[in-house]
Design an enzyme around this catalytic site. Structure first.
Site, PDB file in Angstrom:
ATOM      1  N   SER A  98       0.936  -1.289   0.131  1.00  0.00           N
ATOM      2  CA  SER A  98       0.023   0.120   0.026  1.00  0.00           C
ATOM      3  C   SER A  98       0.819   1.440   0.080  1.00  0.00           C
ATOM      4  O   SER A  98       1.958   1.394   0.759  1.00  0.00           O
ATOM      5  CB  SER A  98      -1.033  -0.007   1.141  1.00  0.00           C
ATOM      6  OG  SER A  98      -1.727   0.928   1.221  1.00  0.00           O
ATOM      7  N   HIS A 126      -2.256   7.299  -4.739  1.00  0.00           N
ATOM      8  CA  HIS A 126      -2.505   6.130  -3.864  1.00  0.00           C
ATOM      9  C   HIS A 126      -2.463   4.982  -4.688  1.00  0.00           C
ATOM     10  O   HIS A 126      -3.064   4.946  -5.573  1.00  0.00           O
ATOM     11  CB  HIS A 126      -3.754   6.128  -2.933  1.00  0.00           C
ATOM     12  CG  HIS A 126      -4.407   4.854  -2.637  1.00  0.00           C
ATOM     13  ND1 HIS A 126      -5.403   4.200  -3.258  1.00  0.00           N
ATOM     14  CD2 HIS A 126      -4.118   4.169  -1.543  1.00  0.00           C
ATOM     15  CE1 HIS A 126      -5.640   3.210  -2.437  1.00  0.00           C
ATOM     16  NE2 HIS A 126      -4.980   3.097  -1.529  1.00  0.00           N
ATOM     17  N   ASN A 146      -2.757   0.209  -4.222  1.00  0.00           N
ATOM     18  CA  ASN A 146      -2.757  -0.884  -3.392  1.00  0.00           C
ATOM     19  C   ASN A 146      -2.794  -2.242  -4.037  1.00  0.00           C
ATOM     20  O   ASN A 146      -3.724  -2.186  -4.966  1.00  0.00           O
ATOM     21  CB  ASN A 146      -3.878  -0.546  -2.277  1.00  0.00           C
ATOM     22  CG  ASN A 146      -4.018  -1.924  -1.423  1.00  0.00           C
ATOM     23  OD1 ASN A 146      -4.771  -2.743  -1.674  1.00  0.00           O
ATOM     24  ND2 ASN A 146      -3.113  -2.039  -0.218  1.00  0.00           N
ATOM     25  N   ARG A 155      -3.011  -6.299  -3.317  1.00  0.00           N
ATOM     26  CA  ARG A 155      -3.278  -7.304  -2.037  1.00  0.00           C
ATOM     27  C   ARG A 155      -3.771  -8.674  -2.472  1.00  0.00           C
ATOM     28  O   ARG A 155      -4.425  -8.941  -3.475  1.00  0.00           O
ATOM     29  CB  ARG A 155      -4.212  -6.633  -1.085  1.00  0.00           C
ATOM     30  CG  ARG A 155      -5.699  -6.291  -1.695  1.00  0.00           C
ATOM     31  CD  ARG A 155      -6.304  -5.534  -0.641  1.00  0.00           C
ATOM     32  NE  ARG A 155      -7.726  -4.984  -1.194  1.00  0.00           N
ATOM     33  CZ  ARG A 155      -7.848  -3.999  -1.923  1.00  0.00           C
ATOM     34  NH1 ARG A 155      -6.984  -3.170  -2.483  1.00  0.00           N
ATOM     35  NH2 ARG A 155      -9.342  -3.855  -2.565  1.00  0.00           N
ATOM     36  N   ARG A 180      -0.889  -2.463  12.607  1.00  0.00           N
ATOM     37  CA  ARG A 180      -0.173  -1.697  13.098  1.00  0.00           C
ATOM     38  C   ARG A 180      -0.285  -0.248  12.733  1.00  0.00           C
ATOM     39  O   ARG A 180      -0.472   0.515  11.711  1.00  0.00           O
ATOM     40  CB  ARG A 180       1.309  -1.808  12.424  1.00  0.00           C
ATOM     41  CG  ARG A 180       2.443  -0.943  13.161  1.00  0.00           C
ATOM     42  CD  ARG A 180       3.762  -1.336  12.695  1.00  0.00           C
ATOM     43  NE  ARG A 180       4.886  -0.546  13.045  1.00  0.00           N
ATOM     44  CZ  ARG A 180       5.409   0.534  12.605  1.00  0.00           C
ATOM     45  NH1 ARG A 180       4.951   1.074  11.568  1.00  0.00           N
ATOM     46  NH2 ARG A 180       6.207   1.296  13.111  1.00  0.00           N
ATOM     47  N   ILE A 181      -0.963   0.711  13.752  1.00  0.00           N
ATOM     48  CA  ILE A 181      -1.463   2.082  13.646  1.00  0.00           C
ATOM     49  C   ILE A 181      -0.632   2.815  12.910  1.00  0.00           C
ATOM     50  O   ILE A 181      -1.063   3.859  12.058  1.00  0.00           O
ATOM     51  CB  ILE A 181      -2.075   2.506  15.236  1.00  0.00           C
ATOM     52  CG1 ILE A 181      -2.821   3.713  14.828  1.00  0.00           C
ATOM     53  CG2 ILE A 181      -0.777   2.929  15.838  1.00  0.00           C
ATOM     54  CD1 ILE A 181      -4.418   3.281  14.312  1.00  0.00           C
ATOM     55  N   GLU A 182       0.654   3.024  13.115  1.00  0.00           N
ATOM     56  CA  GLU A 182       1.516   4.056  12.475  1.00  0.00           C
ATOM     57  C   GLU A 182       1.398   3.528  10.747  1.00  0.00           C
ATOM     58  O   GLU A 182       1.516   4.384   9.966  1.00  0.00           O
ATOM     59  CB  GLU A 182       3.015   3.865  12.900  1.00  0.00           C
ATOM     60  CG  GLU A 182       3.197   4.394  14.285  1.00  0.00           C
ATOM     61  CD  GLU A 182       2.606   5.934  14.465  1.00  0.00           C
ATOM     62  OE1 GLU A 182       2.973   6.740  13.430  1.00  0.00           O
ATOM     63  OE2 GLU A 182       2.072   6.076  15.321  1.00  0.00           O
TER      64      GLU A 182
END
Length: 300
Positions: A88, A102, A104, A106, A260-262
């Site tokens: 991403s 942007h 992504n 997956r 993972r929030i970051e």
């Protein structure tokens, strides 16, 4: 399939980050290797305060384990395990004449209690969010998307272009987040398309990303801009934030699976404005952009 695609996104991350560093000429990607307590982890790469890119991230992850209860309800399954991996990226350039982008790509697998694959699919896409509209840039981006799609099925571009316009839409604002590109999801095996066929298609789109975006950056990065144009960029970035926090499925999936929030929130730009009831001046370039965002166009 999961091993092959996981290897592919590692290589694609290397290719994209090295090219972006060369374009920026100043900033380098900071790498962060992380692990998910429930299983898996990822490799986050973030670039900040560069000559070209104010903030950007190109992240890969591969996570696995028991599907959280909220997602089991979403998929209508019980006691399922899963594996999900993807790349991403989001890039927020400093110059408002350069669009945000942007992308992504997956892959997802779901297993029964015996470890057998009971479902698998690919998803992804790439989309452009300009602050000032250059029609030739829009045409270039969409033509690159169409060329990649046409190698696999002439129906893919119009189908996934329409889905992109529908998905990246801020319903509460009655406008698109940007000028679209491609969006596809739940790409499963059929009589016409095997999982290998889908792999070939998704990697074709992934390989087209730099070709779609880099020429636009090179064309616009040195253009002059004013403080009001920078303000407009930050106001539009606010709409980008609204979409990601209110509507984006990937963000919501990450938050609900203890992601993972970051890494999840690296897509948020560093400088944003929310101006009360802001209206662009009639006849201005800013108003022209809004009119296009309210009525998606066919660019190619």
């Amino acid at each position: 399939m999961k091993d092959k695609f996981f290897k592919y996104i590692h290589e694609l991350q290397d290719t994209i980050t090295s090219k972006l560093e060369a374009i920026d000429g100043k900033a380098k990607f900071q790498e962060d290797i992380w692990k998910r307590p429930e299983g898996g982890g990822g490799r986050t790469r973030v670039i900040e305060n560069g000559n070209v890119f104010e903030k950007g991230g190109v992240n890969i992850s591969g996570v696995h384990g028991k599907l959280p209860d909220s997602m089991q309800k979403y998929f209508g399954v019980e006691d399922a395990d899963f594996f999900a991996c993807g790349l991403s990226l989001v890039l927020h350039p400093k110059n408002p004449m350069v669009p945000t982008v942007h992308a992504n790509w997956r892959y997802f697998e779901m297993y029964d209690q015996d470890g057998n694959i009971v479902d698998q699919w690919f998803g992804g896409g790439q989309d452009l969010t300009p602050y000032y509209l250059f029609k030739e840039d829009a045409k270039h981006f969409h033509q690159t998307c169409k060329t990649a799609c046409d190698k696999h099925n002439p129906d893919f571009y119009p189908k996934y272009k329409t889905r992109c316009d529908e998905y990246f839409y801020n319903a509460h604002r009655n406008e698109g987040r940007g000028i679209g590109g491609l969006f596809f999801d739940y790409c499963k095996a059929t009589e016409d398309m095997s999982m290998q066929n889908w792999y070939d298609f998704v990697t074709e789109v992934g390989d087209s990303f730099l070709e779609a975006y880099v020429p636009i950056v090179e064309q616009r990065k040195a253009l002059e801009y004013t403080k009001p144009q920078r303000d407009w960029q930050e106001i539009r970035r606010g709409r980008y934030v609204e979409f990601n926090l209110v509507h984006d499925k990937g963000t919501l999936f990450g938050l609900k699976t203890n992601g993972r929030i970051e890494s999840i929130l690296m897509s948020l730009p560093p400088h944003v404005q929310w101006v009360y009831d802001h209206q662009p001046e009639v006849g201005s370039d800013e108003e022209k952009l809004i009119k296009v965002l309210q009525n998606p166009k066919d660019w190619v």
